[in-house]
Enzyme design. Sequence first.
Site, mmCIF file in Angstrom:
data_model
loop_
_atom_site.group_PDB
_atom_site.id
_atom_site.type_symbol
_atom_site.label_atom_id
_atom_site.label_comp_id
_atom_site.label_asym_id
_atom_site.label_seq_id
_atom_site.Cartn_x
_atom_site.Cartn_y
_atom_site.Cartn_z
ATOM 1 N N HIS A 92 -77.192 -5.609 77.455
ATOM 2 C CA HIS A 92 -78.420 -5.341 76.683
ATOM 3 C C HIS A 92 -78.302 -5.664 75.209
ATOM 4 O O HIS A 92 -79.204 -5.341 74.441
ATOM 5 C CB HIS A 92 -78.832 -3.879 76.797
ATOM 6 C CG HIS A 92 -79.297 -3.492 78.151
ATOM 7 N ND1 HIS A 92 -80.621 -3.536 78.535
ATOM 8 C CD2 HIS A 92 -78.614 -3.067 79.236
ATOM 9 C CE1 HIS A 92 -80.727 -3.139 79.791
ATOM 10 N NE2 HIS A 92 -79.517 -2.849 80.251
ATOM 11 N N LYS B 240 -89.709 1.201 66.555
ATOM 12 C CA LYS B 240 -88.475 0.853 67.275
ATOM 13 C C LYS B 240 -87.337 1.575 66.562
ATOM 14 O O LYS B 240 -87.540 2.088 65.467
ATOM 15 C CB LYS B 240 -88.244 -0.661 67.264
ATOM 16 C CG LYS B 240 -88.424 -1.286 65.860
ATOM 17 C CD LYS B 240 -88.347 -2.797 65.860
ATOM 18 C CE LYS B 240 -89.569 -3.504 66.367
ATOM 19 N NZ LYS B 240 -89.497 -3.949 67.735
ATOM 20 N N ARG B 241 -86.132 1.616 67.125
ATOM 21 C CA ARG B 241 -85.025 2.235 66.399
ATOM 22 C C ARG B 241 -84.835 1.570 65.041
ATOM 23 O O ARG B 241 -85.137 0.392 64.895
ATOM 24 C CB ARG B 241 -83.696 2.088 67.174
ATOM 25 C CG ARG B 241 -83.556 2.783 68.472
ATOM 26 C CD ARG B 241 -83.592 4.286 68.515
ATOM 27 N NE ARG B 241 -82.957 5.069 67.490
ATOM 28 C CZ ARG B 241 -81.671 5.418 67.416
ATOM 29 N NH1 ARG B 241 -80.797 4.986 68.297
ATOM 30 N NH2 ARG B 241 -81.245 6.198 66.474
ATOM 31 N N LYS C 191 -83.336 -5.355 63.082
ATOM 32 C CA LYS C 191 -84.761 -5.289 63.423
ATOM 33 C C LYS C 191 -85.654 -5.493 62.194
ATOM 34 O O LYS C 191 -86.849 -5.685 62.299
ATOM 35 C CB LYS C 191 -85.076 -3.964 64.103
ATOM 36 C CG LYS C 191 -84.388 -3.798 65.467
ATOM 37 C CD LYS C 191 -84.662 -2.419 66.067
ATOM 38 C CE LYS C 191 -83.894 -2.153 67.347
ATOM 39 N NZ LYS C 191 -84.499 -2.781 68.541
ATOM 40 N N THR D 18 -88.941 -4.439 74.237
ATOM 41 C CA THR D 18 -89.898 -4.045 75.282
ATOM 42 C C THR D 18 -91.144 -3.451 74.636
ATOM 43 O O THR D 18 -92.229 -3.498 75.211
ATOM 44 C CB THR D 18 -89.292 -3.026 76.261
ATOM 45 O OG1 THR D 18 -88.580 -2.038 75.512
ATOM 46 C CG2 THR D 18 -88.354 -3.696 77.245
ATOM 47 N N LYS E 22 -95.433 -3.723 75.354
ATOM 48 C CA LYS E 22 -96.382 -2.609 75.418
ATOM 49 C C LYS E 22 -97.585 -2.878 74.529
ATOM 50 O O LYS E 22 -98.734 -2.653 74.920
ATOM 51 C CB LYS E 22 -95.690 -1.298 75.004
ATOM 52 C CG LYS E 22 -94.613 -0.873 75.992
ATOM 53 C CD LYS E 22 -93.650 0.188 75.443
ATOM 54 C CE LYS E 22 -92.403 0.220 76.327
ATOM 55 N NZ LYS E 22 -91.279 0.950 75.695
HETATM 56 C C1 26W Z 1 -72.211 2.708 72.779
HETATM 57 C C2 26W Z 1 -73.319 2.660 71.836
HETATM 58 C C3 26W Z 1 -74.465 1.882 72.358
HETATM 59 C C4 26W Z 1 -75.572 2.548 72.824
HETATM 60 C C5 26W Z 1 -76.641 1.852 73.290
HETATM 61 C C6 26W Z 1 -74.436 0.521 72.367
HETATM 62 C C7 26W Z 1 -75.488 -0.178 72.830
HETATM 63 C C8 26W Z 1 -76.589 0.469 73.319
HETATM 64 C C9 26W Z 1 -77.735 -0.299 73.886
HETATM 65 C C10 26W Z 1 -77.240 -1.518 74.568
HETATM 66 C C11 26W Z 1 -78.757 -0.627 72.888
HETATM 67 C C12 26W Z 1 -80.099 -0.964 73.481
HETATM 68 O O1 26W Z 1 -80.893 -0.087 73.733
HETATM 69 N N1 26W Z 1 -80.391 -2.257 73.654
HETATM 70 C C13 26W Z 1 -81.752 -2.686 73.880
HETATM 71 O O2 26W Z 1 -81.997 -2.822 75.269
HETATM 72 C C14 26W Z 1 -83.363 -3.123 75.511
HETATM 73 C C15 26W Z 1 -83.583 -3.113 77.009
HETATM 74 O O3 26W Z 1 -82.954 -4.195 77.595
HETATM 75 C C16 26W Z 1 -83.744 -4.448 74.872
HETATM 76 O O4 26W Z 1 -85.119 -4.666 75.068
HETATM 77 C C17 26W Z 1 -83.427 -4.424 73.390
HETATM 78 O O5 26W Z 1 -83.651 -5.702 72.822
HETATM 79 C C18 26W Z 1 -81.992 -3.999 73.162
HETATM 80 O O6 26W Z 1 -81.717 -3.836 71.780
#
Ligand code: 26W
Length: 797
Positions: free
Chosen positions: A332, A522-523, A528, A630, A634
Site C-alpha cells: 500500500h 486525508k491524513r 500529500k 481512495t 469518494k
Molecule cells: C507501520 C506503519 C504503517 C502504517 C500504515 C505503514 C504504512 C501504513 C499504510 C500502508 C499506509 C496507508 O494507509 N496507505 C494507503 O493505502 C491506501 C489503500 O490502498 C491507498 O489508497 C493510499 O494511497 C495509501 O497511502
Amino acid sequence: MPYSLDKAKLISNLETKYGVSADKATPWQLHNAIGEQVTELIAPSWNKSTKAHLSSRRAMYLSMEFLMGRAVYNNLLCLGLLGNADTLLKDLGADINSLEEIEDAALGNGGLGRLAACFLDSAATLDLPLDGYGIRYKYGLFRQSFVNGWQCEAADNWSQFGDPWSVRREQESVVVEYGGGVFVRAVPYDMPIIGYGTNHIGTLRLWQAEGTSGFDFAKFDRGDYLGATASDREAENISAVLYPNDNSYEGRLLRLKQEVFFSTASVKDAIRHHLNAGRDLRDFHKYHAIQLNDTHPVLAIPALIDELTRVYNLDFDAAFDIAKRTFNYTNHTIMPEALEKWDSTMLIDVVPRLFKVLVQLNERFISEMYAKDFTKAHIENMKLISNSNTVAHMARTAVYAGGAVNGVAEIHTEILKASVLKDWYSLDPEKFQNKTNGITPRRWLALCNPELSALFTELLGSGDWVRDTDKLKPLAKYADDMSVIDKFVRIKEIRKQKLADYIEKREGVKIAPSFIFDVQVKRLHEYKRQLLNAFSILYIAYGIKSGEIKDFQPTAFIFGAKAAPAYTRAKTIIKYINEIAKFIKSDPQLRDLIKVLFVQNYNVSYAEYLVSGADVSEQISTAGTEASGTGNMKFMQNGTVTLGTYDGANIEIVREAGEENNYIFGAKVEDIEKFGPNYDPRKIILDDSKIEKVLLSLIDGTLSDDGSGNFRELYYSLLEGASWHKADNYYLLYDLRSYVDAKLQLNRDFVGDKRGFYKKCWLNAVNAGFFSSDRTIKDYAENIWRIKAEASRFTKF
Ligand code: 26W
C-alpha cells in the site's frame, strides 16, 4: 421486505435493560437497543452465512486496521430498514438523527484501514465468502482538537457505552504463545458485515488480548494486590491501542507483539475450522486464501508453517508449499520508511519459533538463488534476513513465501515492478498483479448522499445501481439536459447546506453555500502536500490584495486531517493553516472572498458530509508518492471535479471521466525523475517574487508559530533541506505555479459558466462506477483468491 423492527420490543428493551422510556433515552441507550434488536433479527442469516463460509473455499482478509466508522445507519440501510427506523423512532418521540452522537469505530489510521472496511462490505453484498481478521483495540485513533491552532490528542474509548454490534465468542478463544513461556488469550469479537439487499452476512473477527492466568492467589495472599492481576494487564496491553502511524514504521516491541498476536490467532482459527470440518491439513490451501493487508500480518506465514510442522507434523517442504498457495500480499505504499523490518534479536525474544522458520525460509531462498546463478551481491539485496542475519524483511518474506503480489493502482503497481520490488519482479513476473482500489457505493453514495441517489434511481427507473455502479454510465447522456443538470445543482446546494450546518455545529464557523467548497481531507503527511494547498491560498490572497486577481468567486478552503502525534512537521503544518485562516479572517478585503477552515477530528462520519458537500476534490500529492488514494474516488462518486496531480488513482479517474472535466497540473513522475540532484527550489523564488512572498510568511512575522521556531524549521526544510532529506523533497515550489493556475482557471470556469462547471461534476459522478470496491473485490475473488459467489444460497431483496 424481509426484515422489520419491532416497536414493542424496542420499548420493553429500553425499559427493562436501561430503565428509560424511549422519549427519554439517551442516544447511546437508543443505539444499543436498536443494535441489539438488529443483531437478533439477523442472527439466523448470519449463522447460515458463517456455515456457508466454513463449508466452502473462503478468503480471509488479515488487516491490522479496519476503519469501520459508525455502523448503525449503514446496517439499517443495507437491511432496508432506514425508513422503518426513522418513522418508528419518531413515533416514540425520539430522533434517528440523535444517533449521530454515536462514536465511530476508528480502528484504523486512514486509507488502508478504510479500504479493508469497504472490501468487507463489497464481499458481503456480492455473496462472496470473505471474512476480516484484525485487532479489537480498546482505544482507536485519537480524538483531535485544536488549542490555539495546535493539534491536541485525547484517547478514543470508542466502546465506553457499549458495542451492540459485536458478539464475544469466548468459546472460540485461542492462546498465542510468546517467547519465555508467555501466553496470551485471544478472544474473538465478531461483527456482522451486512450485505446490501441480500441476506448474506460476512464476519469481521477482531481479537481482544486477555490474560491466561486469571487471578494469582499466591500474590494476593502476600498482599500484592496489584501484582495478583499484573500479568493480565500486560496481556491486555497488546490490544489496548492502535498505533497512530501512517507511512512510517518504528521497530517497536509492542507493535511486533500486536502483529504476532492477531496473525497467529487468525492462523490458528483457520486451522481449527479446517480440522473441525473433518478435512486433511494437506488440503489447507484448497479451502483458504489469506490476503495480507500490507506487511503488518506477514508473520502469519511463519506462524502457519510453524503450526503445520511442529504441531501437525507436516514436513517443511509440504508446509512451505501450502503457505505459498495460501498467502497473497498487497503493498500500500512505496515510502521506504514504511517497509517493515524487524531486528533478529527482537524476533528471537518475542517469537523464537517464528524466527526459526524465517531462518529456514531465508536459507532455502539463498540456495535457490545460487542454483539460479545469482551473484552474491544480488542475493544480499534480496535476502529475507540481511545484514549478517540481523534484519528480517517483511515485504521480501511476503513476496517469496506467498502467491500473488499486488499494488493498488496502475501507476503504483508499475512503480513496484520498476523500483521497489524490481528484483522480485524479474525473478517472478507472473506473481505481480494490479488491483486498483475502490470504495463501497453503499456508504459513500447511497448513505451519505440520499438526494443524489434518489435522482439516479429516478432517471434509471430502478435502484439496482447500488449493487452495480456500471449502470450509472449511461446517465452521461443527461450532461446536456439542462433540466437534469439544474436538479443536480439543486442537490449540490442541499448537500452544501447540510455540510455548512454540520460545520457550524461542530466548529462554530459559518460558511455560505454560495461559496465554492474546495476540500482536502486525508491524513496529514508531507507527501500529500497540504502545505502546497496552504501556499496556493496565500498566493491567491496576496493576488487579490494587490489587485492582480479580480472577480474571484468566493471559496471555502476546507481541510481535515490528523497528524501522527510524534510527527512534528505535520503538526506544524496544521498550525500554519490555522494561522492563515486567522490572517484571512482578520482582513476585511479578504474575508468575504476566502474562508479557510481546518475541521477538528476528521473521521469517517465527518467524511460522509464532506465528500457529499464538496465541489472540488484536492488530490495534490507529489507524482509517484500516493499509492492510490481512495478519498479521490469518494468525491468523484458524489460529483466533484478533481484538482490534482498525475498520481495514484487520479490517473485512472481522469481516464474514466475525461481530463477536460478535471483540473490536472504539475510535474509527472517522468519529470521528477529527470530533476535528479539538479532541483534547486531557491532558483524558483529568485525568479518569482510572489512565490517568495508566500514562503516568507513562514518567517516574516505575518503568521505566528507562538515562538516555537517550527515555522522557521519548515522554511529551511524547503529551501535548504534537513539532515535526512534534500531541499523541498516533495517539489512544492516546483508545482506551485501550475497549481495556482489550475485553481484560478477552475474559479473562472465557475464564475463564467456555473452550469458548465456542474456538468463536469455530473460527468465525474456518473463515470465513477469503475471505482466501486465491488469491481475490485470481484477481481481479487477471480484472479487471486479463486472464491465463488454463492448467490443461490442467499435471498435477495
Ligand atoms: C507501520 C506503519 C504503517 C502504517 C500504515 C505503514 C504504512 C501504513 C499504510 C500502508 C499506509 C496507508 O494507509 N496507505 C494507503 O493505502 C491506501 C489503500 O490502498 C491507498 O489508497 C493510499 O494511497 C495509501 O497511502
